[in-house]
Design a protein around this motif. Structure first.
Motif, short mmCIF file in Angstrom:
data_model
loop_
_atom_site.label_atom_id
_atom_site.label_comp_id
_atom_site.label_asym_id
_atom_site.label_seq_id
_atom_site.Cartn_x
_atom_site.Cartn_y
_atom_site.Cartn_z
N GLY A 104 0.78 -1.23 0.00
CA GLY A 104 0.00 0.00 0.00
C GLY A 104 0.81 1.29 0.00
N GLY A 105 2.14 1.16 -0.03
CA GLY A 105 2.97 2.36 -0.03
C GLY A 105 2.89 3.09 -1.36
N GLU A 106 3.37 4.33 -1.35
CA GLU A 106 3.32 5.15 -2.55
C GLU A 106 4.65 5.81 -2.81
OE1 GLU A 106 0.20 7.93 -1.71
OE2 GLU A 106 -1.38 6.43 -1.94
N GLY A 107 4.78 6.38 -4.02
CA GLY A 107 5.94 7.18 -4.37
C GLY A 107 7.21 6.36 -4.47
N VAL A 108 8.31 6.96 -4.06
CA VAL A 108 9.64 6.35 -4.15
C VAL A 108 9.71 5.06 -3.36
CG1 VAL A 108 12.10 6.70 -3.66
CG2 VAL A 108 10.74 8.59 -4.56
N VAL A 109 9.04 5.05 -2.22
CA VAL A 109 9.06 3.85 -1.37
C VAL A 109 8.43 2.66 -2.10
CG1 VAL A 109 8.26 2.86 0.82
CG2 VAL A 109 9.05 5.22 0.73
N GLN A 110 7.37 2.94 -2.86
CA GLN A 110 6.73 1.88 -3.63
C GLN A 110 7.68 1.32 -4.68
OE1 GLN A 110 3.43 3.10 -6.09
NE2 GLN A 110 2.49 1.08 -5.94
N TYR A 111 8.40 2.19 -5.36
CA TYR A 111 9.37 1.73 -6.36
C TYR A 111 10.49 0.91 -5.71
CZ TYR A 111 7.09 4.85 -9.63
OH TYR A 111 6.17 5.47 -10.43
N PHE A 112 10.93 1.34 -4.54
CA PHE A 112 11.96 0.60 -3.80
C PHE A 112 11.43 -0.78 -3.43
CE2 PHE A 112 13.82 -0.62 0.33
CZ PHE A 112 15.16 -0.75 -0.06
N TYR A 113 10.20 -0.83 -2.91
CA TYR A 113 9.60 -2.10 -2.52
C TYR A 113 9.55 -3.07 -3.71
CZ TYR A 113 6.12 -5.63 -1.43
OH TYR A 113 5.49 -6.83 -1.26
N TYR A 114 9.05 -2.59 -4.83
CA TYR A 114 8.92 -3.48 -5.99
C TYR A 114 10.28 -3.88 -6.56
CZ TYR A 114 3.91 -3.37 -5.82
OH TYR A 114 2.61 -3.54 -5.40
N PHE A 115 11.26 -3.00 -6.48
CA PHE A 115 12.61 -3.37 -6.90
C PHE A 115 13.14 -4.49 -6.02
CE2 PHE A 115 17.20 -3.12 -6.32
CZ PHE A 115 17.63 -3.31 -7.62
N ILE A 116 13.02 -4.32 -4.71
CA ILE A 116 13.48 -5.35 -3.77
C ILE A 116 12.71 -6.65 -3.99
CG2 ILE A 116 13.57 -5.99 -1.31
CD1 ILE A 116 15.71 -4.01 -2.07
N LEU A 117 11.38 -6.55 -4.13
CA LEU A 117 10.55 -7.75 -4.31
C LEU A 117 10.94 -8.50 -5.58
CD1 LEU A 117 8.14 -9.52 -3.45
CD2 LEU A 117 6.68 -7.98 -4.80
N ILE A 118 11.04 -7.79 -6.69
CA ILE A 118 11.34 -8.45 -7.97
C ILE A 118 12.73 -9.08 -7.95
CG2 ILE A 118 11.74 -8.03 -10.43
CD1 ILE A 118 9.37 -5.96 -10.19
N THR A 119 13.73 -8.35 -7.45
CA THR A 119 15.08 -8.93 -7.40
C THR A 119 15.11 -10.11 -6.43
OG1 THR A 119 15.82 -7.29 -5.74
CG2 THR A 119 16.27 -6.80 -8.08
N HIS A 120 14.36 -10.01 -5.34
CA HIS A 120 14.28 -11.11 -4.38
C HIS A 120 13.71 -12.36 -5.05
CE1 HIS A 120 13.45 -13.29 -0.65
NE2 HIS A 120 12.24 -13.51 -1.14
N ILE A 121 12.62 -12.21 -5.78
CA ILE A 121 11.98 -13.36 -6.44
C ILE A 121 12.89 -13.96 -7.50
CG2 ILE A 121 10.08 -14.04 -7.96
CD1 ILE A 121 8.35 -11.95 -6.41
N VAL A 122 13.45 -13.13 -8.36
CA VAL A 122 14.31 -13.62 -9.44
C VAL A 122 15.54 -14.33 -8.87
CG1 VAL A 122 15.82 -12.90 -11.36
CG2 VAL A 122 13.51 -11.96 -11.16
N LEU A 123 16.17 -13.71 -7.89
CA LEU A 123 17.37 -14.33 -7.33
C LEU A 123 17.05 -15.54 -6.46
CD1 LEU A 123 19.50 -11.14 -6.60
CD2 LEU A 123 19.83 -12.85 -8.42
N SER A 124 15.85 -15.60 -5.88
CA SER A 124 15.49 -16.79 -5.10
C SER A 124 15.34 -18.01 -6.02
CB SER A 124 14.21 -16.56 -4.29
OG SER A 124 13.08 -16.47 -5.13
N ILE A 125 14.98 -17.77 -7.26
CA ILE A 125 14.92 -18.86 -8.24
C ILE A 125 16.33 -19.22 -8.70
CG2 ILE A 125 14.14 -19.49 -10.56
CD1 ILE A 125 11.67 -17.62 -9.98
N ALA A 126 17.13 -18.20 -8.97
CA ALA A 126 18.50 -18.43 -9.45
C ALA A 126 19.39 -19.09 -8.40
CB ALA A 126 19.12 -17.10 -9.90
N VAL A 127 19.11 -18.84 -7.13
CA VAL A 127 19.99 -19.36 -6.08
C VAL A 127 19.81 -20.86 -5.87
CG1 VAL A 127 18.61 -19.03 -3.96
CG2 VAL A 127 21.08 -18.62 -3.93
N ILE A 128 18.68 -21.41 -6.30
CA ILE A 128 18.44 -22.84 -6.08
C ILE A 128 19.56 -23.70 -6.70
CG2 ILE A 128 16.88 -24.80 -6.52
CD1 ILE A 128 14.56 -22.70 -6.41
N PRO A 129 19.82 -23.59 -8.00
CA PRO A 129 20.90 -24.42 -8.54
C PRO A 129 22.27 -24.03 -8.01
CG PRO A 129 20.10 -22.91 -10.22
CD PRO A 129 19.16 -22.80 -9.05
N LEU A 130 22.45 -22.76 -7.68
CA LEU A 130 23.74 -22.34 -7.12
C LEU A 130 24.02 -23.01 -5.78
CD1 LEU A 130 23.69 -18.52 -7.94
CD2 LEU A 130 25.04 -20.29 -9.07
#
Length: 177
Positions: A104-130
């Motif tokens: 529910g956040g807005e502005g810059v904080v929202q962009y930060f949240y989604y950046f963290i969330l997306i990188t977290h999800i992508v890297l959580s998949i990539a880290v499995i084989p690693l």
């Protein structure tokens, strides 16, 4: 030498299967809701804490190996893998019984949240084989390769564990209890 090669091929095959299967199964289960199930709304702070504990134990594991404590390092890393599996089970269980929470956040904080969330999800998949490959190298007593893989695996896994906590802290005010 031939035996190690065959064993490594078997490990690699299983690593590939597991690394593909986990994200697919999680995606499928994430979209499935158990009919009439009581929401497991108590799980997010628990699995966020598991992420935090994993991050701490990863750091202790690196310190242990740097101090020559191979047995402690091995136990800590095995614990981190077990905690990651436990996290995954709880995460899927929560999402199979509860509606997804919107940030529910807005502005810059929202962009930060989604950046963290997306990188977290992508890297959580990539880290499995690693993680699996790094662990397999140690299991096969190929410590030179283990160290090479660990240099990449450790920071990615640590990032995933820490950002899991950050995502939880940022979205927790919006949970419906």
């Amino acid at each position: 030498m031939e035996e190690v090669t065959q064993r490594e091929k078997r490990f690699n095959r299983w690593i590939a299967i597991i690394s593909i299967a986990i994200p697919i199964v999680v995606a499928l289960l994430f979209g499935y809701k158990i009919p009439n199930a009581k929401p497991l709304s108590f799980l997010p702070p628990i699995y966020a804490s598991i992420n935090g504990l994993t991050a701490v134990l990863l750091i202790f594991a690196v310190l242990a190996i740097k101090n020559g404590k191979k047995g402690l390092h091995q136990k800590l890393m095995t614990t981190c893998i077990a905690l990651s599996a436990l996290f995954l089970i709880m995460y899927v269980a929560y999402h199979m019984t509860s509606e997804s929470t919107r940030y529910g956040g807005e502005g810059v904080v929202q962009y930060f949240y989604y950046f963290i969330l997306i990188t977290h999800i992508v890297l959580s998949i990539a880290v499995i084989p690693l993680v699996l490959r790094t662990y397999a190298k140690a299991y096969l007593n190929d410590f030179v390769a283990h160290r090479k893989w660990a240099k990449y695996t450790f920071p990615i896994w640590l990032y995933v564990a820490i950002t899991g906590v950050i995502v939880y802290v940022m979205i927790s005010p919006y949970y419906q209890y």
